[in-house]
Design a protein around this motif. Sequence first.
Motif, PDB file in Angstrom:
ATOM      1  N   VAL A 289       0.836  -1.202   0.000  1.00 35.96           N
ATOM      2  CA  VAL A 289       0.000   0.000   0.000  1.00 35.96           C
ATOM      3  C   VAL A 289       0.870   1.250   0.000  1.00 35.96           C
ATOM      4  CG1 VAL A 289      -1.652   1.332   1.361  1.00 35.96           C
ATOM      5  CG2 VAL A 289      -1.962  -1.137   1.097  1.00 35.96           C
ATOM      6  N   ALA A 290       1.954   1.221   0.765  1.00 34.78           N
ATOM      7  CA  ALA A 290       2.852   2.378   0.794  1.00 34.78           C
ATOM      8  C   ALA A 290       3.464   2.635  -0.573  1.00 34.78           C
ATOM      9  CB  ALA A 290       3.940   2.169   1.845  1.00 34.78           C
ATOM     10  N   ALA A 291       3.808   1.554  -1.284  1.00 31.29           N
ATOM     11  CA  ALA A 291       4.380   1.709  -2.625  1.00 31.29           C
ATOM     12  C   ALA A 291       3.363   2.308  -3.588  1.00 31.29           C
ATOM     13  CB  ALA A 291       4.875   0.358  -3.125  1.00 31.29           C
ATOM     14  N   VAL A 292       2.105   1.868  -3.488  1.00 33.48           N
ATOM     15  CA  VAL A 292       1.061   2.417  -4.356  1.00 33.48           C
ATOM     16  C   VAL A 292       0.864   3.905  -4.083  1.00 33.48           C
ATOM     17  CG1 VAL A 292      -1.397   2.337  -4.906  1.00 33.48           C
ATOM     18  CG2 VAL A 292      -0.112   0.215  -4.653  1.00 33.48           C
ATOM     19  N   VAL A 293       0.797   4.267  -2.818  1.00 31.11           N
ATOM     20  CA  VAL A 293       0.618   5.680  -2.453  1.00 31.11           C
ATOM     21  C   VAL A 293       1.784   6.514  -2.959  1.00 31.11           C
ATOM     22  CG1 VAL A 293       0.479   7.291  -0.533  1.00 31.11           C
ATOM     23  CG2 VAL A 293      -0.813   5.157  -0.448  1.00 31.11           C
ATOM     24  N   ALA A 294       3.012   5.988  -2.820  1.00 26.71           N
ATOM     25  CA  ALA A 294       4.181   6.726  -3.300  1.00 26.71           C
ATOM     26  C   ALA A 294       4.131   6.901  -4.814  1.00 26.71           C
ATOM     27  CB  ALA A 294       5.457   5.993  -2.893  1.00 26.71           C
TER      28      ALA A 294
END
Length: 359
Positions: free
Chosen positions: A341-346
């Motif tokens: 999820v953090a990668a998608v947000v970034a």
Amino acid sequence: MADALSEDDILEAVARHVGRPGQGPQLRRTGADITRLPMLDLCIVRCMEARTTRPESRPGTYDTSERAEYEGDLRDHPVDPPKDPEVSRTVELVLRGSVRTVPCGCDGGRQPCSRCRAGGRLRCDVGPVCPACEGVEPCTWCDGTGERRKDRAPSESAREKSAAGRTACVKCRKPRTACPECRGWGAKRCPKCDDTGFRVCPVCSGERSTAHDPCDGTGLVTLWTGGSVGQAPDRSSLRLPAPAPPLRFRQQAGRAGAWQRVTLGSAGAPLPDGLDPAHLTAVESALTSRRGEVARRVDIGWLQSAAVTIPDDPDHVFYVFPGRDGPEVVPIWSRRRSLRVAAVVAGVVVLVLLMVALV
């Protein structure tokens, strides 16, 4: 108090939570992993005591009978701790045989007035400026000094013109030269001293002396050796495991968990049998007696919980703990899902920044 959950109980609770009741054994066969997370919440309140001695004094003849007496060294005098270690208090004592009343050494309870230096009066400030002449030319002849001005000699016509409405000066006695409002003073009559230049000292009222503060005007001082025993609470806590599990799980376990609890009231009280062996060393270290400790209260709570991962749902870790009505399950995102999820947000943030740069 609730018993610890068995592995079968834990897996069946997870199976029910994911909509597969009765399939706890199946989860075991497919590789479910159980990690025990025994939780501990320990709060300790110590009553800490400090003792001091000091010389004390009071004006006049002072009665110390309301204070308890001690003999010898204050450290050896018994003082009971409060029943509740959270209560703060101070016990004031008197060394037996140390109380005596002696002459102060002053002059019969009086001391020279420091304000007027035993003179009884003070020089008065200049009164308010005259509103008519404003203190600039109170007298055309002496200018408020009482002596003839020598800086200039006004002509006869100017003198006659300036004399209109003037009165006799009280300083140089020259007629028709002074301001009619202040009569040559340059200021209104001083209300403090009536133009005498001195006023009565407001501290001693003109008596030249005041009551001696150390003896309160009695001429005597009571001296003794005082002892003070201060007792105050000192609070500390211990929460395990460390690092702590996710906040949402801890909050839910705190509200709905069937915690086992016990209160210990002394330093030598035995620890409860239900504590996890992995916690015993940390608990014993936290409960070590401290210098100056005279009483304590220890509240201990513990809860046997577990973290479960299952191959069928790698995006969650299922935290299980005994609740009041049976096992409770709290699903928390796994590290794998959190990173994804953090990668998608970034990625979304980077895309937005590129679009803004191209506009």
